[in-house]
Design a protein around this motif. Structure first.
Motif, PDB file in Angstrom:
ATOM      1  N   TRP A 191       0.863  -1.181   0.000  1.00  0.00           N
ATOM      2  CA  TRP A 191       0.000   0.000   0.000  1.00  0.00           C
ATOM      3  C   TRP A 191       0.900   1.232   0.000  1.00  0.00           C
ATOM      4  O   TRP A 191       1.856   1.321   0.794  1.00  0.00           O
ATOM      5  N   PHE A 192       0.581   2.158  -0.873  1.00  0.00           N
ATOM      6  CA  PHE A 192       1.291   3.428  -0.978  1.00  0.00           C
ATOM      7  C   PHE A 192       0.255   4.546  -0.880  1.00  0.00           C
ATOM      8  O   PHE A 192      -0.934   4.314  -1.074  1.00  0.00           O
ATOM      9  N   ARG A 193       0.708   5.759  -0.608  1.00  0.00           N
ATOM     10  CA  ARG A 193      -0.224   6.879  -0.590  1.00  0.00           C
ATOM     11  C   ARG A 193       0.451   8.130  -1.121  1.00  0.00           C
ATOM     12  O   ARG A 193       1.680   8.263  -1.067  1.00  0.00           O
ATOM     13  N   GLN A 194      -0.370   9.013  -1.628  1.00  0.00           N
ATOM     14  CA  GLN A 194       0.132  10.280  -2.144  1.00  0.00           C
ATOM     15  C   GLN A 194      -0.789  11.396  -1.693  1.00  0.00           C
ATOM     16  O   GLN A 194      -1.965  11.445  -2.079  1.00  0.00           O
ATOM     17  N   ALA A 195      -0.239  12.265  -0.854  1.00  0.00           N
ATOM     18  CA  ALA A 195      -0.985  13.421  -0.369  1.00  0.00           C
ATOM     19  C   ALA A 195      -0.823  14.571  -1.358  1.00  0.00           C
ATOM     20  O   ALA A 195       0.148  14.598  -2.125  1.00  0.00           O
ATOM     21  N   PRO A 196      -1.731  15.518  -1.344  1.00  0.00           N
ATOM     22  CA  PRO A 196      -1.633  16.656  -2.270  1.00  0.00           C
ATOM     23  C   PRO A 196      -0.290  17.365  -2.149  1.00  0.00           C
ATOM     24  O   PRO A 196       0.139  17.709  -1.043  1.00  0.00           O
ATOM     25  N   GLY A 197       0.384  17.545  -3.265  1.00  0.00           N
ATOM     26  CA  GLY A 197       1.646  18.261  -3.273  1.00  0.00           C
ATOM     27  C   GLY A 197       2.838  17.479  -2.767  1.00  0.00           C
ATOM     28  O   GLY A 197       3.926  18.039  -2.613  1.00  0.00           O
ATOM     29  N   LYS A 198       2.635  16.188  -2.495  1.00  0.00           N
ATOM     30  CA  LYS A 198       3.731  15.375  -1.965  1.00  0.00           C
ATOM     31  C   LYS A 198       4.006  14.180  -2.872  1.00  0.00           C
ATOM     32  O   LYS A 198       3.170  13.806  -3.699  1.00  0.00           O
ATOM     33  N   GLU A 199       5.161  13.587  -2.686  1.00  0.00           N
ATOM     34  CA  GLU A 199       5.509  12.400  -3.447  1.00  0.00           C
ATOM     35  C   GLU A 199       4.792  11.176  -2.885  1.00  0.00           C
ATOM     36  O   GLU A 199       4.408  11.141  -1.715  1.00  0.00           O
ATOM     37  N   ARG A 200       4.634  10.167  -3.746  1.00  0.00           N
ATOM     38  CA  ARG A 200       4.048   8.917  -3.295  1.00  0.00           C
ATOM     39  C   ARG A 200       5.000   8.242  -2.324  1.00  0.00           C
ATOM     40  O   ARG A 200       6.210   8.192  -2.553  1.00  0.00           O
ATOM     41  N   GLU A 201       4.433   7.712  -1.225  1.00  0.00           N
ATOM     42  CA  GLU A 201       5.263   7.079  -0.209  1.00  0.00           C
ATOM     43  C   GLU A 201       4.713   5.702   0.143  1.00  0.00           C
ATOM     44  O   GLU A 201       3.509   5.458   0.044  1.00  0.00           O
ATOM     45  N   GLY A 202       5.592   4.836   0.573  1.00  0.00           N
ATOM     46  CA  GLY A 202       5.179   3.515   1.010  1.00  0.00           C
ATOM     47  C   GLY A 202       4.540   3.568   2.376  1.00  0.00           C
ATOM     48  O   GLY A 202       5.015   4.282   3.266  1.00  0.00           O
ATOM     49  N   VAL A 203       3.461   2.834   2.544  1.00  0.00           N
ATOM     50  CA  VAL A 203       2.730   2.793   3.805  1.00  0.00           C
ATOM     51  C   VAL A 203       2.897   1.440   4.477  1.00  0.00           C
ATOM     52  O   VAL A 203       3.230   1.363   5.656  1.00  0.00           O
ATOM     53  N   SER A 204       2.678   0.382   3.718  1.00  0.00           N
ATOM     54  CA  SER A 204       2.729  -0.953   4.298  1.00  0.00           C
ATOM     55  C   SER A 204       2.953  -1.971   3.198  1.00  0.00           C
ATOM     56  O   SER A 204       2.647  -1.722   2.033  1.00  0.00           O
ATOM     57  N   CYS A 205       3.480  -3.125   3.587  1.00  0.00           N
ATOM     58  CA  CYS A 205       3.777  -4.181   2.631  1.00  0.00           C
ATOM     59  C   CYS A 205       3.590  -5.526   3.315  1.00  0.00           C
ATOM     60  O   CYS A 205       3.903  -5.675   4.496  1.00  0.00           O
ATOM     61  N   ILE A 206       3.081  -6.483   2.555  1.00  0.00           N
ATOM     62  CA  ILE A 206       2.987  -7.854   3.030  1.00  0.00           C
ATOM     63  C   ILE A 206       3.707  -8.727   2.017  1.00  0.00           C
ATOM     64  O   ILE A 206       3.459  -8.637   0.811  1.00  0.00           O
ATOM     65  N   SER A 207       4.623  -9.537   2.507  1.00  0.00           N
ATOM     66  CA  SER A 207       5.458 -10.309   1.596  1.00  0.00           C
ATOM     67  C   SER A 207       4.710 -11.501   1.030  1.00  0.00           C
ATOM     68  O   SER A 207       3.646 -11.897   1.527  1.00  0.00           O
ATOM     69  N   ALA A 208       5.297 -12.109   0.013  1.00  0.00           N
ATOM     70  CA  ALA A 208       4.772 -13.359  -0.515  1.00  0.00           C
ATOM     71  C   ALA A 208       4.728 -14.388   0.609  1.00  0.00           C
ATOM     72  O   ALA A 208       5.654 -14.447   1.432  1.00  0.00           O
ATOM     73  N   GLY A 209       3.667 -15.157   0.659  1.00  0.00           N
ATOM     74  CA  GLY A 209       3.544 -16.170   1.693  1.00  0.00           C
ATOM     75  C   GLY A 209       3.326 -15.605   3.089  1.00  0.00           C
ATOM     76  O   GLY A 209       3.387 -16.331   4.076  1.00  0.00           O
ATOM     77  N   ASP A 210       3.084 -14.316   3.181  1.00  0.00           N
ATOM     78  CA  ASP A 210       2.815 -13.655   4.477  1.00  0.00           C
ATOM     79  C   ASP A 210       3.958 -13.851   5.472  1.00  0.00           C
ATOM     80  O   ASP A 210       3.744 -13.897   6.679  1.00  0.00           O
ATOM     81  N   LEU A 211       5.181 -13.929   4.985  1.00  0.00           N
ATOM     82  CA  LEU A 211       6.314 -14.156   5.876  1.00  0.00           C
ATOM     83  C   LEU A 211       6.736 -12.888   6.596  1.00  0.00           C
ATOM     84  O   LEU A 211       7.394 -12.947   7.632  1.00  0.00           O
ATOM     85  N   ASN A 212       6.369 -11.732   6.054  1.00  0.00           N
ATOM     86  CA  ASN A 212       6.845 -10.478   6.635  1.00  0.00           C
ATOM     87  C   ASN A 212       5.857  -9.362   6.331  1.00  0.00           C
ATOM     88  O   ASN A 212       5.214  -9.349   5.294  1.00  0.00           O
ATOM     89  N   THR A 213       5.724  -8.459   7.285  1.00  0.00           N
ATOM     90  CA  THR A 213       4.959  -7.235   7.051  1.00  0.00           C
ATOM     91  C   THR A 213       5.835  -6.044   7.394  1.00  0.00           C
ATOM     92  O   THR A 213       6.736  -6.128   8.229  1.00  0.00           O
ATOM     93  N   TYR A 214       5.554  -4.942   6.716  1.00  0.00           N
ATOM     94  CA  TYR A 214       6.319  -3.709   6.906  1.00  0.00           C
ATOM     95  C   TYR A 214       5.353  -2.556   7.078  1.00  0.00           C
ATOM     96  O   TYR A 214       4.283  -2.520   6.458  1.00  0.00           O
ATOM     97  N   TYR A 215       5.736  -1.604   7.939  1.00  0.00           N
ATOM     98  CA  TYR A 215       4.928  -0.402   8.131  1.00  0.00           C
ATOM     99  C   TYR A 215       5.839   0.816   8.178  1.00  0.00           C
ATOM    100  O   TYR A 215       6.903   0.790   8.804  1.00  0.00           O
ATOM    101  N   ALA A 216       5.414   1.878   7.537  1.00  0.00           N
ATOM    102  CA  ALA A 216       6.103   3.143   7.692  1.00  0.00           C
ATOM    103  C   ALA A 216       5.983   3.603   9.144  1.00  0.00           C
ATOM    104  O   ALA A 216       4.994   3.308   9.824  1.00  0.00           O
ATOM    105  N   ASP A 217       6.982   4.318   9.619  1.00  0.00           N
ATOM    106  CA  ASP A 217       6.977   4.770  11.015  1.00  0.00           C
ATOM    107  C   ASP A 217       5.728   5.586  11.334  1.00  0.00           C
ATOM    108  O   ASP A 217       5.203   5.527  12.447  1.00  0.00           O
ATOM    109  N   SER A 218       5.249   6.330  10.357  1.00  0.00           N
ATOM    110  CA  SER A 218       4.126   7.227  10.596  1.00  0.00           C
ATOM    111  C   SER A 218       2.810   6.489  10.851  1.00  0.00           C
ATOM    112  O   SER A 218       1.867   7.075  11.382  1.00  0.00           O
ATOM    113  N   VAL A 219       2.738   5.202  10.472  1.00  0.00           N
ATOM    114  CA  VAL A 219       1.490   4.457  10.649  1.00  0.00           C
ATOM    115  C   VAL A 219       1.652   3.259  11.573  1.00  0.00           C
ATOM    116  O   VAL A 219       0.668   2.585  11.886  1.00  0.00           O
TER     117      VAL A 219
END
Length: 124
Positions: free
Chosen positions: A36-64
């Protein structure tokens, strides 16, 4: 034909919750990382969260971290982003994207298919 379609966005007050869905088709969801990525008005697209293949790993941006949770239901070909304690800074268009097959991370440059996005507005 690979497709990703986001849904679940809308207007929510600060402190509220929303659940975004990314419905996929055309590939075996379990074999791929999805982000999942997001783009706020006037800002660059940023990564929010990720789930790996096989659900082995999840990632979250510090802000969320601690507020958002990513999950998937392979039987429904859907990846979810549960967003709790929403803040005005979470206002953005949210996109889901497919990462590498067998992938562990969701680096922006490695995402090969993107949805069109769903708008989340957090405001009182």
């Amino acid at each position: 034909q690979v497709q990703l379609v986001e849904s679940g966005g809308g207007l929510m007050q600060p402190g509220g919750s929303l659940r975004l869905s990314c419905t996929t088709s055309g590939f075996n969801l379990d074999y791929y990382a999805v982000g999942w990525f997001r783009q706020a008005p006037g800002k660059e697209r940023e990564g929010v969260s990720c789930i790996s293949a096989g659900d082995l790993n999840t990632y979250y941006a510090d802000s969320v971290k601690g507020r958002f949770t990513i999950s998937r239901d392979n039987a429904k070909n859907t990846v979810y982003l549960q967003m709790n304690r929403l803040e005005s800074e979470d206002t953005a268009v949210y996109y889901c994207a497919r990462g590498p097959k067998g992938g562990y991370f969701c680096d922006y440059d490695d995402m090969d298919y993107w949805g069109k996005g769903t708008l989340v507005t957090v405001s009182s």
